[in-house]
Scaffold this active site. Structure first.
Site, short mmCIF file in Angstrom:
data_model
loop_
_atom_site.label_atom_id
_atom_site.label_comp_id
_atom_site.label_asym_id
_atom_site.label_seq_id
_atom_site.Cartn_x
_atom_site.Cartn_y
_atom_site.Cartn_z
N GLY A 133 0.81 -1.22 0.00
CA GLY A 133 0.00 0.00 0.00
C GLY A 133 0.84 1.26 0.00
CE1 TYR B 6 12.75 -3.98 10.16
CE2 TYR B 6 13.41 -6.28 10.19
CZ TYR B 6 12.46 -5.32 9.95
OH TYR B 6 11.21 -5.68 9.51
CG ASP C 15 6.68 2.96 10.37
OD1 ASP C 15 6.10 3.52 11.30
OD2 ASP C 15 6.36 1.85 9.93
CE LYS D 130 -0.79 -6.80 12.01
NZ LYS D 130 -1.29 -5.56 11.40
CG ASP E 88 10.23 41.19 32.18
OD1 ASP E 88 9.69 41.40 33.28
OD2 ASP E 88 10.35 40.06 31.67
CG ASP F 286 11.13 37.12 37.50
OD1 ASP F 286 11.79 36.29 38.12
OD2 ASP F 286 10.63 38.15 38.01
C1 GDG Z 1 1.73 -1.39 9.41
C2 GDG Z 1 0.92 -1.15 10.67
C3 GDG Z 1 -0.75 0.09 9.28
C4 GDG Z 1 -1.16 -9.32 3.70
N1 GDG Z 1 -1.00 -10.60 3.37
C5 GDG Z 1 -0.69 -10.66 2.07
C6 GDG Z 1 -0.68 -9.36 1.59
N2 GDG Z 1 -0.98 -8.56 2.62
C7 GDG Z 1 -1.08 -7.09 2.55
C8 GDG Z 1 -2.47 -6.62 2.83
C9 GDG Z 1 -2.23 -5.22 3.38
C10 GDG Z 1 -0.86 -5.32 4.02
O1 GDG Z 1 -0.27 -6.52 3.58
C11 GDG Z 1 -0.95 -5.39 5.56
O2 GDG Z 1 -1.19 -4.13 6.06
P1 GDG Z 1 -1.77 -3.83 7.51
O3 GDG Z 1 -2.15 -2.40 7.59
O4 GDG Z 1 -2.94 -4.70 7.76
O5 GDG Z 1 -0.66 -4.23 8.57
P2 GDG Z 1 0.97 -4.07 8.83
O6 GDG Z 1 1.74 -4.89 7.88
O7 GDG Z 1 1.15 -4.42 10.26
O8 GDG Z 1 1.33 -2.52 8.60
C12 GDG Z 1 -0.56 -1.02 10.30
C13 GDG Z 1 0.20 -0.07 8.11
O9 GDG Z 1 1.54 -0.23 8.55
C14 GDG Z 1 0.13 1.12 7.17
O10 GDG Z 1 0.44 2.31 7.79
O11 GDG Z 1 -2.08 0.02 8.79
O12 GDG Z 1 -1.32 -0.74 11.46
O13 GDG Z 1 1.09 -2.19 11.61
O14 GDG Z 1 -2.16 -4.28 2.34
O15 GDG Z 1 -3.21 -6.66 1.65
N3 GDG Z 1 -0.44 -9.08 0.30
C15 GDG Z 1 -0.19 -10.12 -0.54
N4 GDG Z 1 -0.15 -11.39 -0.11
C16 GDG Z 1 -0.40 -11.72 1.17
O16 GDG Z 1 -0.36 -12.88 1.53
N5 GDG Z 1 0.02 -9.85 -1.82
#
Ligand code: GDG
Length: 738
Positions: free
Chosen positions: A31, A89, A143, A289, A509, A511
């Site tokens: 994303g 990391y 991040d 989670k 002034d 203080d």
């Molecule tokens: C951190 C924060 C915050 C998952 N499994 C597969 C797959 N995914 C993709 C999902 C989603 C992404 O991974 C997971 O995003 P999340 O937001 O649920 O969680 P985190 O990885 O913990 O991300 C979180 C995020 O950063 C953004 O700021 O929302 O709270 O912890 O997009 O679709 N994608 C594929 N195969 C999988 O098996 N292709």
């Protein structure tokens, strides 16, 4: 000017693999990569991060090859060793910050070696950024791995615009304060001009830590820090709505024979019973989670509502993650065992309650899952946002389906139409599943309709766009807010005018201007250095130096008893001109004090660390040592209470520096200054002060005066100067100018 945006994150939006010594590169589909696309491709944008391969895995040739490959994608690498990865990391980031920020105190490991490595690696990132940054560029840092980076960049590039976004929660002050190097972390982040969080709660927690740990002034969502205004705001991250929605649409049109193996298996489930339901959960295998919790709650549901046995199935996709950290290995074991036990306990010939996949699936399979699930069960114990919840809703092209979402996920703040649950309440958990299964279709549609509208509008592109807009605007805030600095050049001009003048007035002034603040007001007596400095200034020809203070006459008389300075005390009640005796400028009543004192006393009783200072003509309530947030509430309260008690305009409530003072309206430093100015013609006037009470003085002095505010604050003064040290340097320059 041709400026660019530099994006910085721990990992590049690319996957690099070594296959038999050959390099393979695939773009990342996450994303963040999608959201940042428009920012990244804009102009000469560049993305800086680690490639995922350590120095030990690469020789010179390979490193060069990588640099060339990533450069074609407008990226640049930061080179990390295996030691860095283990300590920065897997160490500080994932064994200290990640658990702490997600409220898993018991998992934190505060190893000094991790911290040292975290600092070193953040510096490596800073060096990489500094190689590419030019004046006028914007930098957007992502991040928790890079919390120190904003300040490290600012040290070398004070003028550059820096944004920082935290993708995980910012914990409450009570949790954050446990971090051993908490000041450094906050100072690191404050290098930015704009700090973004997913939700208002995280923003509020951050500001609370800023106030309590660094004791900085916070005005709504702006922090004053080192002559800069740092803005803090929430930007809930969205998803690439169209991508998920359109993929689900195409998925629906597939003929049976074109369907994936996974989809065929899912179809079989639906054929098994006419009431068959599929509940889906997808997450990285991470203790935040709530995976074991979810499995246990599902077991509880099957026991509480046995009528759903053989009909309802939980399909869980757990994506492998951070398997080098022991807690993740333990979690894997626990999950395997739980799934095994429950399947063993409930399974029948045709039915196993849980289908569990421990792997990552290709995007198309993800769409199979999202499109087939009647219910998405997203129940983290703590989660910054959670994009899976949003992606599920986006794929519901017919608007059916129910989302059950933990209120501990940031996403719950914007997804009110989901069934929101507390994941620790099993009763609520089980009932929510039942409600979801039985929810009438119209209700599902109306809820998803609302949710989809919002997700479509606030997509991930919109999110990055809003952040960038706010980042660009953040530079402008500083320009409008304060007076101009009295820099070296202005000082030279000022001294020339001072020298040329025939009659000069200096209003000082006490203080916060000539001396710093002390917890106890009586401890702020003048030191030797200050006394000898004031002597020198006072001895200048044709120069009337006046100490103008809210302090009472008794205190100043005592402190300066050997001296013959001109003084104004009690905000302008008493005046003493050089070598003359004290004169009252106003005749004041004090009978009101009897009524106000008990009110102030109730505030002292209820606010630890505060006290009343009783002056001859005023009452002051000091709160410097009180908890800053409690003090903020109390000052509002006190202002309201006192204002309501004052029926005529006889009294004024002054909000000073960590003090509220109630005094007669007939006196203020402005009136006192006017009195002095009426007594003689001055062709050079300088007025210097640090708090609200000095604003009256700035308003009354002639327009061409040198009115100077101490500190980077909003003011009517023409100039500002940083601190008391600079005030003393300025007086020193004045003293030696004639
Ligand atoms: C951190 C924060 C915050 C998952 N499994 C597969 C797959 N995914 C993709 C999902 C989603 C992404 O991974 C997971 O995003 P999340 O937001 O649920 O969680 P985190 O990885 O913990 O991300 C979180 C995020 O950063 C953004 O700021 O929302 O709270 O912890 O997009 O679709 N994608 C594929 N195969 C999988 O098996 N292709």
């Amino acid at each position: 000017m041709d400026t660019k945006t530099i994006i910085v994150s721990n990992r590049l939006p690319l996957q690099l693999h070594l296959n038999d010594g050959e390099l393979e590169m695939t773009p990342s589909i996450g994303g963040l990569a999608t959201g940042m696309k428009s920012v990244h491709k804009d102009g000469k944008g560049i993305w800086i991060g680690w490639s995922g391969l350590t120095e030990e895995e690469l020789d010179k040739d390979l490193s060069k090859k990588i640099d060339k490959l990533v450069a074609e994608e407008n990226c640049a690498t930061v080179s990390l060793t295996q030691y860095d990865v283990d300590n920065f990391y897997y160490g500080l980031s994932n064994r200290a910050l990640w658990p702490l920020f997600h409220y898993f105190m018991e998992y934190t490991e505060f190893e000094h070696q991790y911290w040292e490595s975290y600092k070193v690696v953040n510096q490596k990132f800073a060096d990489a950024v500094l190689e590419h940054v030019e004046d006028g560029d914007q930098i957007w840092i992502h991040d928790y791995q890079l919390l120190l980076l904003p300040a490290l960049i600012r040290q070398h590039k004070p003028e550059v615009t820096i944004g920082f976004f935290l993708h995980i929660p910012f914990p409450s002050y009570e949790i954050f304060r446990c971090f051993p190097w908490r000041e450094e972390l906050l100072q690191g982040i404050l290098g930015a001009n704009l700090i973004g969080f997913h939700t208002y709660d995280y923003e509020r927690h951050f500001l609370s830590s800023i106030k309590r740990i660094l004791r900085l002034e916070v005005n709504f969502n702006e922090i004053t820090y080192h002559e800069r205004i740092v803005k803090v705001d929430s930007f809930p991250m969205g998803i690439d709505y169209k991508k998920f929605h359109n993929a689900a649409k195409s998925h629906r049109k597939l003929n049976t024979e074109d369907r994936s193996e996974l989809q065929q298996k899912l179809d079989e489930h639906f054929q098994s019973s006419k009431d068959a339901k599929l509940i889906l959960s997808i997450d990285r295998l991470d203790y935040t989670k709530g995976i074991p919790n979810r499995i246990r709650a599902f077991e509880y549901f099957l026991n509480k509502y046995p009528e759903f046995k053989e009909k309802v199935r939980l399909i869980m996709l757990s994506v492998p993650s951070r398997s080098d950290v022991p807690q993740y290995q333990l979690l894997k074991k626990e999950t395997d065992e739980l799934v095994g036990r429950i399947n063993g306990e409930f399974a029948t010939i045709n039915w196993t309650p849980i289908w569990y996949f421990y792997r990552s699936l290709p995007f198309d399979n993800l769409i199979d899952l999202y499109s087939s699930a009647d219910i998405a069960l997203i129940t983290p114990i703590r989660d910054g946002m959670n994009l899976v919840a949003k992606e599920y809703v986006a794929t519901r092209t017919k608007k059916d389906g129910v989302l059950i979402l933990s209120e501990m996920a940031g996403a719950s703040k914007e997804m009110n139409e989901a069934i929101l649950i507390n994941p620790n309440n099993f009763e609520q958990f089980a009932d929510a599943i039942k409600t979801a299964i039985e929810m009438p279709l119209e209700q599902q549609i109306s809820r998803n309709d609302q949710l989809q509208k919002r997700l479509k509008r606030y997509s991930v592109e919109k999110w990055s766009h809003e952040f960038m807009k706010s980042l660009k605007a953040s530079k402008e805030i500083e320009k409008v807010i304060v007076s101009q600095p009295l820099d070296k050049q202005e000082q030279v001009l000022m001294l020339q005018k001072f020298k040329a003048a025939k009659s000069r007035l200096l209003l000082l002034d006490y203080d916060g201007t000539l001396t710093g603040f002390q917890d106890n007001p009586q401890s702020a007596a003048p030191d030797e250095e200050l006394l000898s400095l004031l002597d020198k200034v006072d001895a200048l020809n044709q120069t009337n130096m006046v100490i103008i203070s809210g302090r009472d006459r008794k205190t100043l008389e005592h402190w300066f008893k050997e001296k013959n300075y001109s003084m104004i005390t009690d905000h302008g009640v008493w005046a003493k001109e050089k070598k003359q005796s004290w004169k009252p400028l106003e005749r004041l009543r004090t009978d009101w004090m009897e009524n106000i004192r008990p009110v102030l006393e109730t505030f002292v009783d209820r606010t630890p660390g505060t006290f009343i200072e009783e002056k001859k003509y005023s009452l002051a309530w000091h709160y410097r040592k009180a908890d800053p947030e409690l003090a903020q509430i109390r000052t509002n309260e006190l202002n309201t209470v006192v204002t309501s008690l004052i029926s005529n305009n006889e009294l004024t409530v002054l909000n000073g520096n960590k003090v509220i003072e109630i005094k007669s309206s007939r006196v203020n430093k402005g009136r006192a200054a006017t009195y002095l100015l009426s007594r003689k013609d001055y062709d050079f006037v300088l007025a210097i002060g640090d708090d609200w009470t000095d604003e009256y003085m700035f308003e009354e002095v002639p327009e061409d005066s040198y009115s100077i505010k101490v500190g980077f604050k909003k003011s009517k003064a023409r100039y500002y100067i940083k601190n008391t040290q600079e005030v003393r340097e300025l007086l020193q320059a004045i003293a030696s100018s004639l």
